[in-house]
Design a protein around this motif. Structure first.
Motif: not given
Length: 75
Positions: A1, A14-16, A18-19, A23, A25, A34, A70, A74
């Protein structure tokens, strides 16, 4: 994250790995939001939206930069 920006007690992350869809958070003391980078749709409760208002406003103005981050996280 990855924390992209802080706004008092709220932060944009932003998550690494991620789906989809792309997007980010918004984490607030009242909860998490979200936000879909494609449509701009915000998911989360009204209390979190109120406490994350400044972060959401900043994100709307910097959507292209958030989308670039993002994509980098990702691939």
């Amino acid at each position: 994250m990855v924390t992209v920006r802080r706004f008092g007690k709220a932060r944009i992350t932003i998550l690494t790995g991620d789906h989809l869809p792309p997007h980010f958070h918004v984490d607030t003391p009242e909860g998490e939001l979200c936000v879909d980078l494609t449509s701009g749709e915000v998911k989360g409760d009204k209390t979190a939206r109120r406490s994350g208002k400044v972060a959401l406003e900043w994100a709307a103005e910097n959507r292209d930069s958030l989308f670039t981050i993002w994509q980098e996280l990702n691939p």
